[in-house]
Enzyme design. Structure first.
Site, PDB file in Angstrom:
ATOM      1  CE1 TYR A  92       6.326  10.077   4.281  1.00 33.52           C
ATOM      2  CE2 TYR A  92       6.046   8.493   2.426  1.00 33.52           C
ATOM      3  CZ  TYR A  92       5.415   9.432   3.434  1.00 33.52           C
ATOM      4  OH  TYR A  92       4.255  10.235   2.995  1.00 33.52           O
ATOM      5  CB  SER A 187      15.434   8.443   2.838  1.00 33.72           C
ATOM      6  OG  SER A 187      14.589   8.539   1.906  1.00 33.72           O
ATOM      7  CD  GLN A 188      10.102  11.220   6.917  1.00 31.91           C
ATOM      8  OE1 GLN A 188       8.956  11.598   6.520  1.00 31.91           O
ATOM      9  NE2 GLN A 188      10.226  10.321   7.918  1.00 31.91           N
ATOM     10  CG  ASP A 275      17.944   7.693  -5.025  1.00 35.37           C
ATOM     11  OD1 ASP A 275      16.619   7.182  -5.204  1.00 35.37           O
ATOM     12  OD2 ASP A 275      18.311   8.053  -4.016  1.00 35.37           O
ATOM     13  CG  HIS A 305      16.028   5.830  -2.099  1.00 29.45           C
ATOM     14  ND1 HIS A 305      16.419   7.176  -1.833  1.00 29.45           N
ATOM     15  CD2 HIS A 305      15.149   6.000  -0.917  1.00 29.45           C
ATOM     16  CE1 HIS A 305      16.004   7.946  -0.912  1.00 29.45           C
ATOM     17  NE2 HIS A 305      15.411   7.174  -0.186  1.00 29.45           N
TER      18      HIS A 305
END
Length: 326
Positions: A92, A187-188, A275, A305
């Protein structure tokens, strides 16, 4: 240290998320509309003077025909045989970066496509692709609430279509083995890769590290960080108090725990038990509901994360190599 349920419970966690009645038809119609437009892959070589590596500024037509930018990195071999490919989507606020930045995949002998996420880039790595559609109503800063009043206008509809087209663009490259194209990200990027696996046939495999955009209802209930992507939705609902049902209905079309039920490609997930951005149970929701049977998940008990970092990146290379050999 752990921020969620015990690992034994996480491995069994499979929430009964609700798929919209027109879930599959929505995506079939979206992709059919997109494929009415030519993919129109274009590339221009960037002279960097790197031995054993060629780099191209590549673009293709994504959602609505918008030009999506990417870096294509091709390792050169004396025999000139096509090589397997890895399409990478980014975290992100990140973008494709700069042409000269080093990447593990071409070092490992894979063609590598580093794809911009439209509108993003600038916070962590540079981007070069705008989102000309913009918003259609109120939104919080960021992208997670852009166009959230309807699935038709929602930001990630465009992003997920771009991801499908990125894989198709990679398959069209003559130097790439079209049947050995993988997708992945962190992640994203992991969430986008899962969407691509759900919406595409024949993907050789998907690597989804600590994926974002999974199990929105649970993620929103567990989020306390208002600066995160999930926090953007909370901020939106703090002001637009009467739109909770509308927002959750829209998000259900883009929840990768829902999309994962359609995916069949081999899959490598990773999860970090400390996370606080993507709660482990939201990642297990996508993993346990994933449609393919060839799937595994790497667990990092003490990480947040950042996940498994370089350790997980090399594990992914080995996992992809095993599937190429098979």
């Amino acid at each position: 240290m752990h921020s969620d349920l015990p690992l034994e419970q996480l491995r069994e966690h499979s929430p009964a998320l609700t798929l919209p009645a027109d879930f599959e038809s929505f995506w079939n119609d979206t992709l059919a509309l997109t494929r009415e437009l030519p993919l129109d892959v274009q590339r221009e070589e960037v002279e960097l003077g790197f031995p054993g590596l060629r780099v191209f500024d590549l673009s293709f037509a994504g959602y609505g025909g918008d030009r999506i930018r990417a870096w294509l990195r091709l390792p050169t071999h004396p025999e000139g045989e096509p090589v397997p490919g890895f399409v990478e989507f980014h975290g992100y606020r990140g973008g494709r970066g700069l042409a000269h930045e080093p990447h593990l995949w071409p070092q490992a002998g894979f063609a590598h496509l580093a794809v911009d996420t439209r509108g993003q880039g600038g916070a962590w790595t540079a981007g070069a692709t705008p989102d000309p559609h913009g918003g259609t109503g109120p939104e919080t800063a960021g992208w997670v609430t852009r166009g959230i009043s309807s699935p038709a206008t929602y930001y990630y509809r465009r992003v997920f279509v771009d991801a499908v087209r990125a894989v198709e663009a990679m398959r069209s490259i003559p130097e790439v083995q079209a049947g050995q194209v993988f997708a992945g990200g962190v992640s994203q990027g992991g969430g986008i890769a899962l969407a691509a696996a759900a919406l595409l046939d024949g993907l050789a495999g998907v690597v989804a590290d600590v994926p974002f955009l999974s199990d929105f209802p649970e993620a929103l209930a567990l989020t306390s960080d208002y600066s995160s992507g999930y926090g953007e939705v909370l901020q939106y609902l703090m002001v637009n108090r009467d739109q909770e049902r509308l927002v959750l209905d829209t998000l259900s079309y883009f929840d990768v725990a829902n999309l994962a039920t359609l995916a069949q490609a081999p899959a490598l997930f990773s999860v970090a038990l400390a996370d606080s951005v993507c709660a482990p149970r939201t990642i297990f929701a996508a993993f346990t509901r994933y449609g393919g049977t060839d799937k595994e998940i790497a667990v990092y008990p003490y990480n947040g994360h950042e996940g498994g970092g370089a350790h997980q990146a090399w594990r992914a290379v080995e996992w992809v190599r095993e599937r190429c050999a098979a």
